[in-house]
Every structure is written in C-alpha cells, then in structure tokens.
Write an enzyme that holds these catalytic residues in place. Structure first.
Site, PDB file in Angstrom:
ATOM      1  N   LYS A 196       0.853  -1.185   0.000  1.00 16.52           N
ATOM      2  CA  LYS A 196       0.000   0.000   0.000  1.00 16.52           C
ATOM      3  C   LYS A 196       0.891   1.237   0.000  1.00 16.52           C
ATOM      4  O   LYS A 196       1.875   1.298   0.739  1.00 16.52           O
ATOM      5  CB  LYS A 196      -0.912  -0.018   1.233  1.00 16.52           C
ATOM      6  CG  LYS A 196      -1.901   1.143   1.295  1.00 16.52           C
ATOM      7  CD  LYS A 196      -2.816   1.025   2.516  1.00 16.52           C
ATOM      8  CE  LYS A 196      -3.805   2.179   2.595  1.00 16.52           C
ATOM      9  NZ  LYS A 196      -4.732   2.059   3.743  1.00 16.52           N
TER      10      LYS A 196
ATOM     11  N   SER B  27      -9.625   2.291   2.943  1.00 16.17           N
ATOM     12  CA  SER B  27      -8.745   2.993   2.024  1.00 16.17           C
ATOM     13  C   SER B  27      -7.761   2.080   1.293  1.00 16.17           C
ATOM     14  O   SER B  27      -7.115   2.513   0.334  1.00 16.17           O
ATOM     15  CB  SER B  27      -7.953   4.057   2.804  1.00 16.17           C
ATOM     16  OG  SER B  27      -7.132   3.450   3.790  1.00 16.17           O
TER      17      SER B  27
ATOM     18  N   SER C  84     -10.010  -0.005   7.283  1.00 17.79           N
ATOM     19  CA  SER C  84      -9.431   0.101   5.938  1.00 17.79           C
ATOM     20  C   SER C  84      -8.693  -1.137   5.444  1.00 17.79           C
ATOM     21  O   SER C  84      -8.225  -1.163   4.311  1.00 17.79           O
ATOM     22  CB  SER C  84      -8.500   1.310   5.850  1.00 17.79           C
ATOM     23  OG  SER C  84      -9.246   2.504   5.853  1.00 17.79           O
TER      24      SER C  84
END
Length: 495
Positions: free
Chosen positions: A75, A150, A174
């Site tokens: 990420k 996210s 998330s």
C-alpha cells in the site's frame, strides 16, 4: 500459477516448478494487462526483478525462509526507498523516501519481492478508494463497484490475482472493509503489534498495518514477518515474538478433533444485526455462522451498547489527529509547493489548497475545529471518554465468548460515485468496524458469500473480532472455516 495461494507458491518454488524471477515476471504481466482496474500507483519492473534475482540466489542455497521469492504489493502509505511514496495524494506525488518503512524492510528481509505500490484513498481517508489523486480503483468482481477503502488498491490487486498478497493499513476499517468488498482475507492486528515507523500517518492512535491475502493461513505467515517490537515506533508493543501459524489446522480443544471448533464460544452482538443490515449480507453471515455451528462452535448473544456512538467518536478523534499530523505538509520541508505566491503565509495556503483533495480538507477542518479553544472539552475530551467505554463494552462481551462475529459492512460494495456527494452516508458504512479500531482490538474479514440480485457478483465478508493479542486464535478460527468452505478460493470472472 497465479491462482495459487502464498503457501502453494512457496511449494512451487521449493519444487523448482518456477523461479522467483519467473514468478515476478508473471505478476508484472498480469498487472500490466489489468491496468484499467487502476490498482497500482507505481510499478518498476527493474526494481522488482532485481529483488527476485536476489531471492533466487537465496533459494538456491536450500536454506530460504517461508516467504523468500514470493511477490507482494505494498500500500502506498508505506514509504519505500527507490519508489515514490505518495499516500495517494498530489501533496506527495513526487516524494521519494530515503528509507524503508519497518513493515517493508521486514518483508524484504524475509525475501519477499515487491511488485508495486498500490492505490489508496488519499492519506488513507476514505471507504471507497475514490479519493485518490491517481483516480478511483475498480472492483475486480464488478468494475462498476468500489473495491472498498482505504486499502482498495491492495484488495483489488489480491482479488484480481495481480499479487498473491499485499500490505494494508486499518484506521477505522481500511483493511477489513476492502477485504470484504473484494472477497479476500485481511487482518488488522492489535494496536501496536505492527510497527508504524515509515507508515505515513493519518490518526496515530488508530493506524495499524496488516496483511491482505487469499487465506487466513497466508495472513498468519505474513504476520510472522510483519509483527514485532520496533524501538523507532513509540506505540510499538514490547512482547515476545510468536508464531501466528501455531494453531492452524488444530482443534480448538485437543480432545475435540471430530468437531474442530467444539468448545469455541462465538459472541453475536445484537447491535450488529439490527435495522440497516442488508438482507443479502445478513443471509451470507447467517450461513457462515451455521457452518461454525457445524464445526462445533456455540453461538452466544452479547451486547455492545455503544456501537452507534463509534461513528461520532471516530469522526472527532481521527480528524483531530489528522489535522495535527498533516500540518507537516506545508510545501517547505516536503510536499507539493505552489508555483506562485506572494509571501510565506500565502505559500502555505496555496500549497495546501492545491495539494490536498476535498475529503482530506474536510477532515482537517473538522479536526482543527474540535481541537480549538472552547470546543476541545466539549468534543475531543468527551469522545476520548466514550472511547474508553467502548473498549470496556468489548471486555464485558469477552467474558461470555472467545471471539465476536458479525458483518464487516451493512451492505455489499456500492457503485462507483454512488456516495461521493454525501460523505455522511460513506461514514455510516463503517458502523461495524470503527468500534474495533477505537478499542485497539484485532479484527479480520473472511469471505463468506455474495450479495443477491443485481449484487450477485459482489462479495460479503464475515468479521471476526478477538481480544487483545489473540490473533493466533482468530486465525485458527478463520482457517477452520476456510478448510470447510471455498469462498476464499473464488476469483472474479476471467481471472
């Protein structure tokens, strides 16, 4: 080869069915072919293949660890030396870190090969991956749908088999929510288990990194490498290292092999099954709970009475911390700097106005407001008091059960653009995940079915919540379910 889990890929490497370089090349080709999903912000084949060659050299010695040569996507909230680290924001669109985040360094030291940096909501603020400066991510199951956020890029990458595993972060859901929406497995460990050093901060008392992969067994193997004390993170927990795979495939109690989960008490919070839960999500979760009963578990009713307060509490505390953390992005030390400005103050204003997206600005404004004179006591301190009560509610519930289960989200993934004009509706979608984060507890999502009707191709996740430091047992419970079902094995059409 791409449909294999991490464990299966490791076996293929050991059996010399493929090399680490060949594996990396396979996933790089898949990433390129699936470019329209927009799951990745940056891919660098030269960096990836250099890591793969080093992994092959280790594999040839015959003494390589369990993760050597296996691909992973990071990420883009974890800083990585040699790659851009953007946090999905224009503010950091050209930033290159001089060091690796602890999570990145540990996985690299374990021999894993980075195939790229995944897309995300800007500064991890969002539930749909539509807030990225680099554009929205599509859900591989239904490209009209959001992948969740996210960590939407990481979830989409694993679901589309563009990487067998990815790192994610979870501040209010998330990891768990995109794992649910994208039909993969993801775990948020106990707060402090995984180092935040080198993780671009959103809300420091809530942020926690974790693994996302096909199965609970894969997540357990990854967590072995990711977790552990880090003196560079003041919130890192000093605890003995443990093997998160140690209970996998074992019965809950040694004498109950016929029913592997006999003796397990599963708490069902009534607040998680009330009005607002979509019928198709309820049906999938109920079916999963019946499977747990078949494995020998007992279902127990519990209550988490402050669940509905988790949304206002979270959206006071998290923006307050964000407004402080993001004050560093001023165009001077690092970050986007406006091209034209009159003086220093004007440069600050224009740089931040141009560099941040609308959701980030909204949360900075809310955070600055609740921390301002006259409102600090009324909002921020009050929210912190309720946060403690939420944590106490969980401890009362755990007196009656070993794990808590329920839905991850009230619905399956919604259409891209459906909630963009109403941020409150977006916030409400986090109702079942926020309280776990506020309490600092470990939580995970396990695929357990699909929606109905027009949503028949949109996955549903089962949330498993454990008490502090109980990740190994949670992973055991999730793994038992996955040995009895094949939801985690399903992949989007054409993958």
């Amino acid at each position: 080869m791409h449909e294999k889990s991490l464990t299966e890929l490791r076996a293929a490497l050991t059996a010399k069915e493929c090399s680490a370089v060949e594996l990396a090349q396979l996933y790089l080709k898949r990433i390129d072919a699936a470019n329209s999903l927009n799951a990745f912000i940056q891919v660098d084949p030269d960096l990836t293949l250099a890591q793969a060659k080093a992994a092959d050299a280790l594999l040839h010695t015959g003494h390589a660890g369990p993760l050597v040569g296996l691909p992973i996507a990071h990420k883009d909230v974890f800083v990585t030396k040699g790659w851009r680290s953007t946090a999905g924001s224009k503010m950091l669109s050209n930033y290159e870190s001089p060091f690796d985040a602890t999570v990145v360094a540990r996985l690299q030291n374990a021999g894993m090969v980075c195939v790229g940096k995944t897309n995300m909501d800007e500064f991890a603020m969002g539930s749909s991956n539509e807030n990225s400066y680099f554009g929205p991510v599509q859900n591989p199951w239904d490209v009209k749908a959001v992948p969740g956020g996210s960590s939407g890029g990481s979830a989409a990458a694993v679901a589309a088999r563009l990487a067998p595993a990815a790192t994610g972060t979870d501040t209010g859901g998330s990891i768990r929510q995109p794992a649910s929406f994208s039909g993969i497995t993801g775990i948020k460990p106990t707060y402090g288990r995984v180092s935040r050093y080198g993780m671009i901060a959103f809300a420091s008392s809530l942020d926690q990194g974790g693994p996302m992969a096909q199965s609970a067994a894969d997540c357990a193997t990854l967590l072995n490498a990711m977790a552990g004390f880090d003196e560079r993170d003041s919130t890192s927990l000093v605890r003995d290292d443990e093997d998160y795979t140690r209970y996998l495939g074992k019965p809950w109690k040694e004498e109950s092999a016929a029913k592997p989960l006999a003796g397990l008490r599963i708490g069902l919070p009534k607040e998680y099954f009330g009005a607002g839960l979509a019928d198709d999500v309820r049906a999938s979760v109920d079916a999963a709970l019946k499977q747990y009963e078949a494995l020998g578990a007992t279902l127990v009713d519990v209550s988490l009475p402050k669940t509905e307060l988790s949304i206002p509490v979270y959206y006071v505390i998290a923006p307050a911390e964000a407004s402080s953390n993001l004050s560093r992005f001023d165009g001077v030390r690092f970050g986007h700097r406006a091209a034209e400005y009159r003086d220093l103050l004007d440069m600050y204003k224009k740089s931040r106005a141009e560099g941040f997206g609308p959701e980030v600005k909204r949360r900075i404004l809310v955070g600055a407001y609740v921390l301002s004179h006259g409102y600090y006591d009324a909002y921020y301190l009050q929210a912190q008091k309720i946060r403690r009560i939420i944590a106490q509610d969980f401890q009362e519930a755990f007196k009656q059960c070993d794990v808590i289960m329920g839905p991850v989200a009230p619905s399956v993934a919604w259409d891209l653009g459906a909630k963009g004009d109403d941020p409150v509706q977006m916030y409400l979608a986090d109702i079942y995940t926020l309280s776990v984060s506020l309490a600092g507890l470990p939580g995970m999502s396990v695929p357990c079915g699909f929606g109905a009707g027009a949503n028949a191709q949109r996955p549903v996740g089962l949330q498993i919540i454990g008490n502090y430091f109980n990740e190994a047992r949670m992973l055991q419970v999730a793994d038992a379910f996955q040995r009895a079902t094949d939801w985690h094995r399903k992949a989007p059409a054409g993958v």
